[in-house]
Design an enzyme around this catalytic site. Structure first.
Site, PDB file in Angstrom:
ATOM      1  N   ASP A  12       0.818  -1.211   0.000  1.00 22.03           N
ATOM      2  CA  ASP A  12       0.000   0.000   0.000  1.00 22.03           C
ATOM      3  C   ASP A  12       0.856   1.267   0.000  1.00 22.03           C
ATOM      4  O   ASP A  12       1.938   1.279   0.595  1.00 22.03           O
ATOM      5  CB  ASP A  12      -0.912  -0.032   1.243  1.00 22.03           C
ATOM      6  CG  ASP A  12      -2.061   0.955   1.132  1.00 22.03           C
ATOM      7  OD1 ASP A  12      -2.323   1.468   0.027  1.00 22.03           O
ATOM      8  OD2 ASP A  12      -2.691   1.223   2.161  1.00 22.03           O
ATOM      9  N   HIS A  29       2.962   3.841  -8.782  1.00 18.03           N
ATOM     10  CA  HIS A  29       2.856   2.400  -9.069  1.00 18.03           C
ATOM     11  C   HIS A  29       4.132   1.904  -9.748  1.00 18.03           C
ATOM     12  O   HIS A  29       4.629   0.819  -9.449  1.00 18.03           O
ATOM     13  CB  HIS A  29       1.642   2.111  -9.955  1.00 18.03           C
ATOM     14  CG  HIS A  29       0.330   2.336  -9.255  1.00 18.03           C
ATOM     15  ND1 HIS A  29       0.030   1.754  -8.049  1.00 18.03           N
ATOM     16  CD2 HIS A  29      -0.750   3.099  -9.584  1.00 18.03           C
ATOM     17  CE1 HIS A  29      -1.189   2.132  -7.666  1.00 18.03           C
ATOM     18  NE2 HIS A  29      -1.674   2.953  -8.579  1.00 18.03           N
ATOM     19  N   LEU A 123      11.365 -20.447  -5.351  1.00 17.60           N
ATOM     20  CA  LEU A 123      10.407 -19.529  -4.726  1.00 17.60           C
ATOM     21  C   LEU A 123       9.128 -19.552  -5.553  1.00 17.60           C
ATOM     22  O   LEU A 123       9.183 -19.572  -6.787  1.00 17.60           O
ATOM     23  CB  LEU A 123      10.974 -18.092  -4.727  1.00 17.60           C
ATOM     24  CG  LEU A 123       9.977 -16.973  -4.382  1.00 17.60           C
ATOM     25  CD1 LEU A 123       9.560 -17.042  -2.914  1.00 17.60           C
ATOM     26  CD2 LEU A 123      10.583 -15.594  -4.669  1.00 17.60           C
TER      27      LEU A 123
HETATM   28  C1  FPP Z   1      -1.908   0.005  -3.389  1.00 19.97           C
HETATM   29  O1  FPP Z   1      -1.450   1.326  -3.283  1.00 19.97           O
HETATM   30  C2  FPP Z   1      -1.292  -0.638  -4.543  1.00 19.97           C
HETATM   31  C3  FPP Z   1      -1.983  -1.183  -5.582  1.00 19.97           C
HETATM   32  C4  FPP Z   1      -3.453  -1.208  -5.654  1.00 19.97           C
HETATM   33  C5  FPP Z   1      -1.263  -1.771  -6.730  1.00 19.97           C
HETATM   34  C6  FPP Z   1      -0.003  -2.494  -6.416  1.00 19.97           C
HETATM   35  C7  FPP Z   1       0.837  -2.518  -7.638  1.00 19.97           C
HETATM   36  C8  FPP Z   1       2.193  -2.464  -7.675  1.00 19.97           C
HETATM   37  C9  FPP Z   1       3.052  -2.493  -6.489  1.00 19.97           C
HETATM   38  C10 FPP Z   1       2.889  -2.349  -8.983  1.00 19.97           C
HETATM   39  C11 FPP Z   1       2.537  -3.409  -9.931  1.00 19.97           C
HETATM   40  C12 FPP Z   1       2.905  -4.758  -9.457  1.00 19.97           C
HETATM   41  C13 FPP Z   1       3.121  -5.791 -10.271  1.00 19.97           C
HETATM   42  C14 FPP Z   1       3.507  -7.108  -9.703  1.00 19.97           C
HETATM   43  C15 FPP Z   1       3.030  -5.664 -11.739  1.00 19.97           C
HETATM   44  P1  FPP Z   1      -2.496   2.503  -3.458  1.00 19.97           P
HETATM   45  O2  FPP Z   1      -2.555   2.868  -4.888  1.00 19.97           O
HETATM   46  O3  FPP Z   1      -3.791   2.109  -2.832  1.00 19.97           O
HETATM   47  O4  FPP Z   1      -1.813   3.641  -2.639  1.00 19.97           O
HETATM   48  P2  FPP Z   1      -2.523   4.803  -1.816  1.00 19.97           P
HETATM   49  O5  FPP Z   1      -3.062   4.173  -0.565  1.00 19.97           O
HETATM   50  O6  FPP Z   1      -1.394   5.718  -1.560  1.00 19.97           O
HETATM   51  O7  FPP Z   1      -3.586   5.379  -2.693  1.00 19.97           O
END
Ligand code: FPP
Length: 225
Positions: A12, A29, A123
């Protein structure tokens, strides 16, 4: 010392990281993907056999279309660039979640990648995509019902997306938020939970090792004393 078989992570804070750095949520992201690569390496170094990453939830469809498109493009190019490295490093990729809703091309690419890496055993990276624990449980009960099985712990666990995967020993959630967000609710009945203040793109190998070391010192009772 507690052995660690399985670490699950709610990554997150990407969006906030992007905005904090006067960029867009999407660049957050992209930065988050770099952390993914570092944490995979570190998981191998620590000889942990399973890593489950929450990449897209059943609730994330509520986000603006532009962000959804960006996330799936990022995933698509990550697979293109990294799947042969996964294979070289004996990493098995498994998708958990309902990927029927993804576009055909990406879905096929993911299935092909799972097929390609299925014999690897250094893994296993479980990527949770269009994953929601409540949906998983409903699908599980439907399968049990269809096969006229008894509802018991063994049959439930055999029919979850995570059948044959040990329950997570550790859940890490970055981003200074303390909730489970519909992630592995059944499987995490006895997981040790670590809430981390840092945003996911700032999380690093040192932070990860600190949590792993803290975990090793915990006395796990499972209801006993
Ligand atoms: C949550 O942060 C994150 C996500 C919903 C997406 C996670 C994706 C990645 C780490 C990159 C892509 C990964 C792969 C494996 C291709 P948020 O957007 O909710 O953050 P916020 O709470 O700051 O809004």
């Amino acid at each position: 010392m507690n052995p660690i078989k399985h670490v699950a992570i709610i990554m997150d804070g990407n969006g906030r990281w992007g905005l904090k750095h006067k960029k867009s949520r999407n660049l957050g992201h992209r930065a988050g993907l770099n952390t993914v690569k570092k944490i995979i390496k570190s998981t191998i170094k620590n000889k942990i056999k399973y890593l489950t990453l929450y990449a897209f939830s059943t609730e994330n469809w509520k986000r603006p279309q532009n962000e959804i498109n960006f996330l799936f493009k990022l995933l698509d190019s990550f697979i293109d660039k990294k799947i042969s490295d996964f294979n070289k490093n004996k990493i098995k990729l498994k998708i958990i979640g309902n990927i029927e809703l993804l576009n055909n091309k990406l879905r096929k690419k993911l299935q092909k990648s799972e097929q390609l890496t299925k014999k690897n055993n250094r893994l296993q990276v479980n990527l949770a995509l269009n994953y929601g624990s409540k949906t998983e449980l409903i699908e599980t009960f439907k399968k049990i019902n269809k096969n006229k099985l008894h509802i018991n712990i063994k049959n439930i666990e055999r029919n979850l997306y995570t059948s044959n995967i040990p329950d997570p020993d550790i859940l890490i959630r970055t981003g200074n938020t303390q909730r489970l967000s519909n992630f592995l609710l059944w499987q995490m009945a006895y997981s040790e939970i670590f809430f981390e203040k840092k945003l996911w793109p700032d999380f690093n190998e040192k932070d990860y090792n600190k949590i792993l070391n803290q975990f090793k010192k915990i006395k796990r009772n499972y209801g006993n004393i």
